[in-house]
Design a protein around this motif. Structure first.
Motif, PDB file in Angstrom:
ATOM      1  N   ILE A  91       0.845  -1.327   0.153  1.00 18.93           N
ATOM      2  CA  ILE A  91      -0.050   0.130  -0.119  1.00 18.93           C
ATOM      3  C   ILE A  91       0.903   1.086  -0.044  1.00 18.93           C
ATOM      4  O   ILE A  91       0.651   2.330  -0.803  1.00 18.93           O
ATOM      5  CB  ILE A  91      -0.923   0.134   1.149  1.00 18.93           C
ATOM      6  N   ALA A  92       2.003   1.195   0.883  1.00 19.98           N
ATOM      7  CA  ALA A  92       2.815   2.245   1.014  1.00 19.98           C
ATOM      8  C   ALA A  92       3.697   2.618  -0.427  1.00 19.98           C
ATOM      9  O   ALA A  92       3.633   3.861  -0.953  1.00 19.98           O
ATOM     10  CB  ALA A  92       3.835   2.207   2.024  1.00 19.98           C
ATOM     11  N   GLU A  93       3.811   1.600  -1.282  1.00 18.08           N
ATOM     12  CA  GLU A  93       4.748   1.520  -2.279  1.00 18.08           C
ATOM     13  C   GLU A  93       3.525   2.143  -3.476  1.00 18.08           C
ATOM     14  O   GLU A  93       3.993   3.020  -4.302  1.00 18.08           O
ATOM     15  CB  GLU A  93       5.122   0.275  -2.991  1.00 18.08           C
ATOM     16  N   GLN A  94       2.569   1.611  -3.426  1.00 15.96           N
ATOM     17  CA  GLN A  94       1.630   2.121  -4.348  1.00 15.96           C
ATOM     18  C   GLN A  94       1.053   3.468  -4.212  1.00 15.96           C
ATOM     19  O   GLN A  94       0.821   4.370  -5.137  1.00 15.96           O
ATOM     20  CB  GLN A  94       0.075   1.441  -4.356  1.00 15.96           C
ATOM     21  N   ASN A  95       1.453   4.262  -3.042  1.00 17.95           N
ATOM     22  CA  ASN A  95       1.120   5.680  -2.860  1.00 17.95           C
ATOM     23  C   ASN A  95       2.560   6.486  -3.008  1.00 17.95           C
ATOM     24  O   ASN A  95       2.504   7.541  -2.679  1.00 17.95           O
ATOM     25  CB  ASN A  95       0.415   5.672  -1.485  1.00 17.95           C
ATOM     26  N   GLY A  96       3.527   5.748  -3.530  1.00 17.46           N
ATOM     27  CA  GLY A  96       4.707   6.569  -3.770  1.00 17.46           C
ATOM     28  C   GLY A  96       5.852   6.635  -2.792  1.00 17.46           C
ATOM     29  O   GLY A  96       6.622   7.567  -2.904  1.00 17.46           O
ATOM     30  N   ALA A  97       5.382   5.798  -1.683  1.00 19.51           N
ATOM     31  CA  ALA A  97       6.450   5.949  -0.649  1.00 19.51           C
ATOM     32  C   ALA A  97       7.702   4.904  -0.846  1.00 19.51           C
ATOM     33  O   ALA A  97       7.722   4.251  -1.608  1.00 19.51           O
ATOM     34  CB  ALA A  97       6.020   5.497   0.593  1.00 19.51           C
ATOM     35  N   GLU A  98       8.906   5.625  -0.346  1.00 18.66           N
ATOM     36  CA  GLU A  98      10.141   4.832  -0.498  1.00 18.66           C
ATOM     37  C   GLU A  98      10.141   3.864   0.762  1.00 18.66           C
ATOM     38  O   GLU A  98      10.053   4.458   2.035  1.00 18.66           O
ATOM     39  CB  GLU A  98      11.501   5.813  -0.281  1.00 18.66           C
ATOM     40  N   LEU A  99      10.130   2.729   0.526  1.00 17.63           N
ATOM     41  CA  LEU A  99      10.294   1.910   1.686  1.00 17.63           C
ATOM     42  C   LEU A  99      11.457   1.688   2.576  1.00 17.63           C
ATOM     43  O   LEU A  99      12.521   1.633   2.001  1.00 17.63           O
ATOM     44  CB  LEU A  99       9.970   0.398   1.520  1.00 17.63           C
ATOM     45  N   VAL A 100      11.492   1.701   3.913  1.00 24.63           N
ATOM     46  CA  VAL A 100      12.286   1.364   4.787  1.00 24.63           C
ATOM     47  C   VAL A 100      12.118   0.154   5.415  1.00 24.63           C
ATOM     48  O   VAL A 100      11.024   0.058   6.463  1.00 24.63           O
ATOM     49  CB  VAL A 100      12.517   2.691   6.010  1.00 24.63           C
ATOM     50  N   GLY A 101      12.843  -0.941   5.209  1.00 25.51           N
ATOM     51  CA  GLY A 101      12.749  -2.305   5.639  1.00 25.51           C
ATOM     52  C   GLY A 101      12.698  -2.525   7.224  1.00 25.51           C
ATOM     53  O   GLY A 101      13.591  -1.936   7.824  1.00 25.51           O
ATOM     54  N   THR A 102      11.815  -3.177   7.914  1.00 26.05           N
ATOM     55  CA  THR A 102      11.716  -3.446   9.213  1.00 26.05           C
ATOM     56  C   THR A 102      11.257  -4.825   9.419  1.00 26.05           C
ATOM     57  O   THR A 102      10.727  -5.702   8.518  1.00 26.05           O
ATOM     58  CB  THR A 102      10.703  -2.692  10.139  1.00 26.05           C
ATOM     59  N   ASP A 103      11.508  -5.283  10.795  1.00 24.64           N
ATOM     60  CA  ASP A 103      10.981  -6.410  11.069  1.00 24.64           C
ATOM     61  C   ASP A 103       9.655  -6.716  11.590  1.00 24.64           C
ATOM     62  O   ASP A 103       9.114  -7.764  11.898  1.00 24.64           O
ATOM     63  CB  ASP A 103      11.915  -7.156  12.299  1.00 24.64           C
ATOM     64  N   GLY A 104       8.855  -5.585  11.830  1.00 27.38           N
ATOM     65  CA  GLY A 104       7.360  -5.706  12.183  1.00 27.38           C
ATOM     66  C   GLY A 104       7.137  -4.265  12.932  1.00 27.38           C
ATOM     67  O   GLY A 104       7.608  -3.346  12.746  1.00 27.38           O
ATOM     68  N   PHE A 105       5.679  -4.421  13.552  1.00 25.18           N
ATOM     69  CA  PHE A 105       5.466  -3.189  14.109  1.00 25.18           C
ATOM     70  C   PHE A 105       6.264  -2.442  14.972  1.00 25.18           C
ATOM     71  O   PHE A 105       6.552  -1.118  14.911  1.00 25.18           O
ATOM     72  CB  PHE A 105       3.910  -3.482  14.640  1.00 25.18           C
ATOM     73  N   ASP A 106       6.690  -3.142  15.990  1.00 24.22           N
ATOM     74  CA  ASP A 106       7.692  -2.210  16.988  1.00 24.22           C
ATOM     75  C   ASP A 106       8.762  -1.561  16.277  1.00 24.22           C
ATOM     76  O   ASP A 106       9.034  -0.325  16.707  1.00 24.22           O
ATOM     77  CB  ASP A 106       8.129  -3.440  18.121  1.00 24.22           C
ATOM     78  N   GLN A 107       9.398  -2.031  15.279  1.00 25.60           N
ATOM     79  CA  GLN A 107      10.342  -1.404  14.824  1.00 25.60           C
ATOM     80  C   GLN A 107      10.080  -0.295  13.859  1.00 25.60           C
ATOM     81  O   GLN A 107      10.622   0.843  13.933  1.00 25.60           O
ATOM     82  CB  GLN A 107      11.397  -2.441  14.072  1.00 25.60           C
ATOM     83  N   SER A 108       8.928  -0.498  13.217  1.00 23.53           N
ATOM     84  CA  SER A 108       8.418   0.509  12.228  1.00 23.53           C
ATOM     85  C   SER A 108       8.173   1.937  13.175  1.00 23.53           C
ATOM     86  O   SER A 108       8.330   2.859  12.752  1.00 23.53           O
ATOM     87  CB  SER A 108       7.304  -0.111  11.739  1.00 23.53           C
ATOM     88  N   ILE A 109       7.571   1.583  14.152  1.00 22.83           N
ATOM     89  CA  ILE A 109       7.051   2.734  15.321  1.00 22.83           C
ATOM     90  C   ILE A 109       8.147   3.246  15.795  1.00 22.83           C
ATOM     91  O   ILE A 109       8.364   4.645  15.785  1.00 22.83           O
ATOM     92  CB  ILE A 109       6.122   2.327  16.322  1.00 22.83           C
ATOM     93  N   GLN A 110       9.345   2.662  15.941  1.00 19.58           N
ATOM     94  CA  GLN A 110      10.496   3.253  16.429  1.00 19.58           C
ATOM     95  C   GLN A 110      11.308   4.001  15.307  1.00 19.58           C
ATOM     96  O   GLN A 110      11.687   5.218  15.735  1.00 19.58           O
ATOM     97  CB  GLN A 110      11.383   2.204  17.098  1.00 19.58           C
ATOM     98  N   LEU A 111      11.038   3.752  14.314  1.00 17.02           N
ATOM     99  CA  LEU A 111      11.639   4.515  13.217  1.00 17.02           C
ATOM    100  C   LEU A 111      11.004   5.804  12.992  1.00 17.02           C
ATOM    101  O   LEU A 111      11.507   6.984  12.717  1.00 17.02           O
ATOM    102  CB  LEU A 111      11.833   3.567  11.965  1.00 17.02           C
ATOM    103  N   VAL A 112       9.731   5.786  13.200  1.00 14.28           N
ATOM    104  CA  VAL A 112       8.962   7.033  12.915  1.00 14.28           C
ATOM    105  C   VAL A 112       9.130   7.861  14.176  1.00 14.28           C
ATOM    106  O   VAL A 112       9.441   9.106  14.081  1.00 14.28           O
ATOM    107  CB  VAL A 112       7.430   6.642  13.073  1.00 14.28           C
ATOM    108  N   LEU A 113       9.083   7.317  15.411  1.00 12.99           N
ATOM    109  CA  LEU A 113       9.336   8.016  16.544  1.00 12.99           C
ATOM    110  C   LEU A 113      10.701   8.733  16.384  1.00 12.99           C
ATOM    111  O   LEU A 113      10.816   9.945  16.987  1.00 12.99           O
ATOM    112  CB  LEU A 113       9.266   7.375  17.846  1.00 12.99           C
ATOM    113  N   THR A 114      11.699   8.059  15.945  1.00 10.89           N
ATOM    114  CA  THR A 114      13.345   8.786  16.007  1.00 10.89           C
ATOM    115  C   THR A 114      13.614   9.502  14.729  1.00 10.89           C
ATOM    116  O   THR A 114      14.541   9.927  14.748  1.00 10.89           O
ATOM    117  CB  THR A 114      14.111   7.287  16.022  1.00 10.89           C
TER     118      THR A 114
END
Length: 257
Positions: free
Chosen positions: A155-178
């Motif tokens: 979904i993110a790719e379809q909307n033109g985002a560049e993906l940053v690979g993570t292992d799941g929700f917790d890591q994804s949230i931490q990348l947003v927070l930082t």
């Protein structure tokens, strides 16, 4: 040898009819035993897991207990790994599986589902104060923290985002927070669970997809009486406030739709 084939065919037919009769009578068997046997993982927080004392707890566990109570029986949980959990119904290890089993057409070919009891949606999460991303289309040219093989990543790719690979929700949230990612698209239930435990975390949902994925109680086919009883129990626990109480405990809001 044709007579042997005839006998074998008759035996299979009789066995099938007997199994069907047994299946149709399963609600009576459940009430007679005083127990509703429920298959679950026990390792999938906040739905089914063991607390610090070792007790089996979770949203799905309490939903199972509430359903059983409406049937006038006790819930007996049988734990197993996800890979073989649904197949345990075929082996009669339990009467139902309550473990966030998504309602799909493929599964409905072989099993019956109750009415949905929980809904999950894809939500767009950003750090508080981010005024540039207010909807999915705003992801164009932005970074989104995602499990690369997930539907959320697509979904993110379809909307033109560049993906940053993570292992799941917790890591994804931490990348947003930082600030190492602008956003993440993830599961609404995971976000609500996160905010339940960390209400002060400066992240927020700014958009959600309209279409939801639903989970239901899954049972063997050919048990209409049991299915009807489970559906009535779900209706009753929503009507009397039990569902709302369980939902508030684990997610802070109604997650049925």
């Amino acid at each position: 040898m044709n007579w042997l084939k005839t006998i074998a065919a008759a035996a299979l037919l009789q066995a099938g009819l007997f199994a069907g009769a047994q299946a149709g009578e399963n609600l009576d068997a459940v009430k007679s035993a005083g127990v509703l046997r429920i298959g679950t993982e026990g390792t999938y927080a906040p739905f089914t897991f063991h607390d610090a004392s070792g007790k089996l707890v979770g949203f799905d566990v309490e939903i199972g207990q509430a359903i059983a109570a409406k049937l006038g029986v006790k819930a007996e949980f049988v734990e197993g790994k996800w890979d073989g959990l649904i197949a345990g119904l075929d082996a009669n290890r339990y009467d139902a599986v309550i473990n966030q089993v998504g309602i799909t057409e493929a599964r409905k070919q072989k099993y019956d589902f109750s009415e949905p009891y929980i809904a999950s949606k894809a939500v767009l999460i950003v750090k508080q104060g981010n005024d540039e991303i207010k909807g999915f289309t705003d992801l164009k040219g932005k970074t989104s923290a995602q499990s690369l093989s997930s539907n959320f990543g697509k979904i993110a790719e379809q909307n033109g985002a560049e993906l940053v690979g993570t292992d799941g929700f917790d890591q994804s949230i931490q990348l947003v927070l930082t600030g190492r990612a602008d956003a993440t698209i993830n599961d609404s239930l995971s976000f609500l669970d996160f905010k339940k435990h960390k209400p002060d975390a400066p992240v927020a949902v700014v958009a959600e997809q309209k279409d939801a994925d639903y989970s239901g109680v899954i049972i063997r086919k050919g048990e209409p009486e049991l299915l009807a009883a489970i559906n009535k129990a779900l209706t009753d626990i929503k009507a009397d406030g039990t569902y709302q109480k369980i939902s508030d405990t684990y997610f802070g809001q109604d997650v049925s739709k």
